[in-house]
Design an enzyme around this catalytic site. Structure first.
Site, short mmCIF file in Angstrom:
data_model
loop_
_atom_site.label_atom_id
_atom_site.label_comp_id
_atom_site.label_asym_id
_atom_site.label_seq_id
_atom_site.Cartn_x
_atom_site.Cartn_y
_atom_site.Cartn_z
N ASP A 172 14.33 4.06 9.04
CA ASP A 172 13.90 3.06 10.01
C ASP A 172 13.13 3.84 11.06
OD1 ASP A 172 13.62 1.37 12.16
OD2 ASP A 172 15.68 0.65 12.16
N LYS A 194 -2.71 -1.99 16.53
CA LYS A 194 -3.53 -1.20 15.62
C LYS A 194 -4.65 -0.47 16.38
CE LYS A 194 -1.43 -2.00 11.73
NZ LYS A 194 -0.62 -0.90 11.13
N LEU A 197 0.82 -1.21 0.00
CA LEU A 197 0.00 0.00 0.00
C LEU A 197 0.85 1.26 0.00
CD1 LEU A 197 -2.88 -0.98 2.47
CD2 LEU A 197 -3.04 -0.67 -0.01
N ASN A 215 2.58 4.44 7.31
CA ASN A 215 2.20 3.18 6.72
C ASN A 215 3.14 2.03 7.08
OD1 ASN A 215 1.04 1.39 4.38
ND2 ASN A 215 3.23 1.59 3.90
N SER A 251 -4.17 1.65 10.18
CA SER A 251 -4.58 0.63 11.12
C SER A 251 -4.86 -0.64 10.33
CB SER A 251 -5.80 1.11 11.92
OG SER A 251 -6.23 0.11 12.81
N THR A 291 -0.98 -7.46 -1.49
CA THR A 291 0.36 -6.93 -1.19
C THR A 291 1.20 -8.06 -0.62
OG1 THR A 291 -0.13 -6.33 1.10
CG2 THR A 291 -0.74 -4.73 -0.60
N THR A 347 9.88 6.82 1.53
CA THR A 347 10.86 6.29 2.46
C THR A 347 10.80 4.77 2.53
OG1 THR A 347 9.51 6.25 4.47
CG2 THR A 347 10.47 8.38 3.83
N TYR A 362 -1.05 -7.93 17.16
CA TYR A 362 -1.22 -7.06 16.00
C TYR A 362 -2.49 -6.23 16.14
CZ TYR A 362 -1.62 -5.55 11.16
OH TYR A 362 -1.75 -4.79 10.01
N LYS A 368 5.35 13.55 15.94
CA LYS A 368 6.00 14.62 16.69
C LYS A 368 6.97 15.41 15.82
CE LYS A 368 5.72 12.80 21.40
NZ LYS A 368 6.50 12.39 22.60
#
Length: 276
Positions: free
Chosen positions: A55, A151, A13, A82, A133, A182, A31, A147, A115
């Site tokens: 990272d 989320k 995604l 993401n 999420s 994916t 990234t 998991y 932040k």
């Protein structure tokens, strides 16, 4: 033209989001842990794309990537958190270090980016923060407790953030995708090393070796990207954006189940106050 900062763009995604944003003429900071995996996006859009190694568990890399975005494009208008991966284990099976890594990547990694971009957004009195999420936060399947928990934490954080930043001209949005075609159920899925036999009929059914759905998920990442952009650009963006028929159906089923549970115990729930 707005500037998007998207984490986890090497596949899935995240890559679909980046491709769609750039195709529409927006700027994008794309990234990945290995920046070479997103260099093709920059090669295709040299004026509007910037690749950054990131990272999300590394404070220095987060600061450096956001600083690079501000230097190149003047600021971040849309942050898309993401980056992440799946982890399956019965609650009892979960390894402490694996669970800590999961939360550090997906929850605290998102917090680091939030932040980092908020000072600029507050100064401009505009911006959008999108936190990925999963419908798993709603379903909480056996074998996906950690998991689902990470989320769910992201969603709760996003709602509080939305209320905090709304008066500043900033919005925050949670996205609950269903199953998309994916690598999530492939190379991006991890699990506990030592299964416990007593959970074979519950959590055990979700172990990687029992899976058969990878590559057959119903969701089209490119279509998800178009809906995400539409939601971000809307004059009234949602708090919770569901993506996929399966997500929409599961969300409503989960709400109905919770409502039935609350209704069944409502009288007793309301009986706990002081007698007047």
């Amino acid at each position: 033209m707005s500037t998007w900062f998207i984490t986890g763009c090497s596949t899935g995604l995240g890559r679909a989001f980046a491709e769609a944003v750039l195709a529409r003429g927006h700027r994008a900071v794309v990234t990945a842990r290995d920046a070479s995996s997103v260099q093709d996006l920059v090669d295709a859009h040299p004026e509007t794309a910037l690749a950054a190694a990131l990272d999300v568990t590394d404070d220095w890399q987060v600061a450096a990537a956001v600083a690079a975005a501000e230097e190149r494009f003047g600021g971040v208008d849309v942050l898309v958190n993401n980056a992440g991966y799946g982890y399956r284990a019965a609650v009892e099976e979960g390894e402490d270090d694996a669970v800590q890594r999961l939360f550090d990547t997906q929850l605290f990694g998102s917090v680091r980016l939030i932040k980092a971009v908020l000072p600029g957004m507050r100064a401009r009195r505009s911006g959008t923060i999108v936190n990925l999420s999963s419908i798993g936060a709603r379903q909480s399947p056996a074998g996906s407790g950690y998991y689902a928990a990470v989320k769910a934490a992201i969603e709760a954080l996003t709602l509080s953030l939305r209320r905090e930043v709304a008066p500043l001209g900033i919005t925050a949005m949670a996205v609950e995708p269903g199953g998309f075609r994916t690598d999530f159920a492939g190379r991006s899925l991890t699990q506990s090393a030592e299964p416990i036999a007593d959970y074979a009929d519950t959590a055990g059914k979700r172990r990687i070796e029992a899976g058969t759905g990878h590559g057959q998920q119903p969701g089209d990442p490119a279509k998800a990207a178009e809906v995400l952009i539409e939601a971000v650009e809307s004059s009234d963006p949602p708090f919770m954006l569901l993506l996929g028929d399966d997500a929409s159906d599961a969300f409503r089923t989960a709400l109905d189940d919770l409502r039935a549970d609350a209704d069944a115990w409502e009288e007793r729930s309301r009986s706990t106050g002081f007698d007047e």
